[in-house]
Enzyme design. Structure first.
Site, short mmCIF file in Angstrom:
data_model
loop_
_atom_site.label_atom_id
_atom_site.label_comp_id
_atom_site.label_asym_id
_atom_site.label_seq_id
_atom_site.Cartn_x
_atom_site.Cartn_y
_atom_site.Cartn_z
CB ILE A 73 -0.98 0.03 1.20
CG1 ILE A 73 -1.93 1.24 1.09
CG2 ILE A 73 -0.25 -0.03 2.51
CD1 ILE A 73 -3.06 1.25 2.10
CB ALA A 74 2.56 3.20 -1.85
CB VAL A 75 -0.53 7.64 -0.10
CG1 VAL A 75 -1.04 9.01 -0.51
CG2 VAL A 75 -1.69 6.73 0.28
NE ARG A 81 0.50 13.36 8.03
CZ ARG A 81 0.70 12.19 8.60
NH1 ARG A 81 -0.25 11.29 8.61
NH2 ARG A 81 1.84 11.91 9.17
NE ARG A 82 -3.50 16.47 -0.84
CZ ARG A 82 -2.99 16.71 -2.03
NH1 ARG A 82 -3.43 16.07 -3.09
NH2 ARG A 82 -2.02 17.59 -2.17
N GLY A 83 -6.41 11.48 3.47
CA GLY A 83 -7.35 10.38 3.66
C GLY A 83 -7.33 9.32 2.58
N GLY A 85 -5.07 6.86 2.02
CA GLY A 85 -4.78 5.55 2.58
C GLY A 85 -5.99 4.97 3.28
CD GLU A 107 6.62 -10.03 7.09
OE1 GLU A 107 6.39 -11.14 7.61
OE2 GLU A 107 7.43 -9.84 6.18
CG ASN A 112 5.50 1.43 7.80
OD1 ASN A 112 4.92 2.52 7.74
ND2 ASN A 112 5.63 0.64 6.76
CE1 TYR A 118 -1.68 -0.93 6.59
CE2 TYR A 118 0.35 -1.13 7.83
CZ TYR A 118 -0.30 -0.98 6.62
OH TYR A 118 0.43 -0.88 5.48
#
Length: 150
Positions: A73-75, A81-83, A85, A107, A112, A118
């Site tokens: 998962i990556a933004v 900081r815009r929601g 994720g 994992e 992190n 999460y």
């Protein structure tokens, strides 16, 4: 720009090279070719990007026997900081439930900052692999395994 291009553009910008966590284009392409591998893209507003629009974020999972593992998962740093994720995780929960998934796993390296995200979705630590990430500048880091029921 196809979806693999979009994923790689976010990956190359989002993952800190000191941890050596980013996948290569070939690794992503090979994973996507496997059965039961899924991905979601998010545009600047968190929704599926329109044709030709770059992705602001993505995630990829692999499923088997009622479980899915969140592989990546990556933004993009400019879209954080815009929601995005949070929106990707919400979409994952909805789609995974629709596929019959009852448990999600992931994992990540110890420390992190994504662990905050999460935890908001009910993930709890279930295991640890000592010194798993060896690419860190400050020495090896543990990998923490998380899981949640959905």
């Amino acid at each position: 720009m196809d979806d693999l291009d979009r994923i790689m553009a976010v990956m190359e910008a989002a993952f800190d090279p000191q941890f050596a966590e980013a996948w290569t284009r070939r690794q992503v392409g090979d994973a996507l070719a496997l059965p039961n591998t899924y991905y979601l893209l998010a545009g600047a507003d968190g929704a599926q990007p329109r044709d030709g629009e770059p992705a602001a974020g993505f995630l990829m999972t692999r499923g088997a026997a009622g479980e899915e593992e969140l592989l990546l998962i990556a933004v993009h740093p400019q879209a954080r900081r815009r929601g995005i994720g949070r929106t990707l995780m919400q979409r994952l929960l909805e789609e995974a439930r629709g596929r019959g998934t009852t448990r999600l796993c992931l994992e990540m390296r110890d420390g992190n900052p994504a662990q905050i995200l999460y935890a908001k979705f009910g993930f709890e630590p279930v295991g640890r692999r000592r010194d798993y990430y060896r690419g860190a500048r400050n020495g090896p880091l543990d990998a923490i395994t998380y899981a949640c029921s959905i």
